[in-house]
Scaffold this motif. Sequence first.
Motif, PDB file in Angstrom:
ATOM      1  N   ILE A 174       1.258 -31.089   9.335  1.00  0.00           N
ATOM      2  CA  ILE A 174       1.541 -30.117  10.387  1.00  0.00           C
ATOM      3  C   ILE A 174       3.026 -30.140  10.733  1.00  0.00           C
ATOM      4  O   ILE A 174       3.575 -31.195  11.075  1.00  0.00           O
ATOM      5  N   LEU A 175       3.673 -28.988  10.642  1.00  0.00           N
ATOM      6  CA  LEU A 175       5.076 -28.870  11.001  1.00  0.00           C
ATOM      7  C   LEU A 175       5.237 -28.372  12.441  1.00  0.00           C
ATOM      8  O   LEU A 175       6.127 -28.843  13.155  1.00  0.00           O
ATOM      9  N   ARG A 176       4.383 -27.429  12.835  1.00  0.00           N
ATOM     10  CA  ARG A 176       4.373 -26.936  14.216  1.00  0.00           C
ATOM     11  C   ARG A 176       2.932 -26.628  14.596  1.00  0.00           C
ATOM     12  O   ARG A 176       2.162 -26.129  13.773  1.00  0.00           O
ATOM     13  N   HIS A 177       2.612 -26.909  15.837  1.00  0.00           N
ATOM     14  CA  HIS A 177       1.249 -26.652  16.309  1.00  0.00           C
ATOM     15  C   HIS A 177       1.320 -26.513  17.818  1.00  0.00           C
ATOM     16  O   HIS A 177       1.585 -27.493  18.527  1.00  0.00           O
ATOM     17  N   GLU A 178       1.114 -25.299  18.315  1.00  0.00           N
ATOM     18  CA  GLU A 178       1.319 -25.056  19.738  1.00  0.00           C
ATOM     19  C   GLU A 178       0.503 -23.874  20.232  1.00  0.00           C
ATOM     20  O   GLU A 178       0.183 -22.952  19.479  1.00  0.00           O
ATOM     21  N   GLY A 179       0.180 -23.913  21.527  1.00  0.00           N
ATOM     22  CA  GLY A 179      -0.517 -22.805  22.142  1.00  0.00           C
ATOM     23  C   GLY A 179       0.394 -21.592  22.264  1.00  0.00           C
ATOM     24  O   GLY A 179       1.600 -21.724  22.465  1.00  0.00           O
TER      25      GLY A 179
END
Length: 214
Positions: A174-179
């Motif tokens: 995972i490089l980016r994971h955001e709401g």
Amino acid sequence: MDYDNKPEGYYDNVRQEMIAYLPDNANKIIDIGCGNGAFAEILKQKTGGEVWGIEYMEEEAKIAETKLDKVFAGKCEDYLDELPDKYFDVIYFNDVLEHLTDPYMVLGKVKHKLTPNGVVISSIPNVRYYDTFLKVLFQKDWKYEGHGVMDKTHFRFFTGKSIQRMYEEEGYTILRHEGINKSRSIRPFLYNIPVLFRHMDIRYPQYATVAKFM
């Protein structure tokens, strides 16, 4: 499945918030679940690159064909093996994986279609979104709707944590994971006061994820 009765604009939605995750060097892109190609066309204009699409609805796929370099009409699972290996810099799934019976299998296959530095970018609904979560918790109801988090055409339901786990189980980093698309309502804050703001993920109806296969 009831894909013919979606609200106006469902198939030509340009997800501006998802364009923000597009890598600067992307040259070959495929938008899986491309609708009529409106979003993918913006990607093509932005990058000047080669953009493909796969769309379940035949009429929408025909429109997308007029905008993109190559479009497949039908279930994405039927075309994954036809896609060239190590070819795409970006594979987009904008609110698509939750519609599939086996999104794990699909992620497992498309990782082989990525270039060495390629990424999968997805948007997936968050079942812990406060409006949905509270209906389950307090109204004791699990009501399907025509669109949104509780879309009746969804096969799978995810939280931020389970999205991340799905990717990792399929070998991704995972490089980016955001709401994303945070609610403007004050209610998520009020609901969090008794638990010392430990559940602020309920503010987000979706999660955006950028992942690389290592």
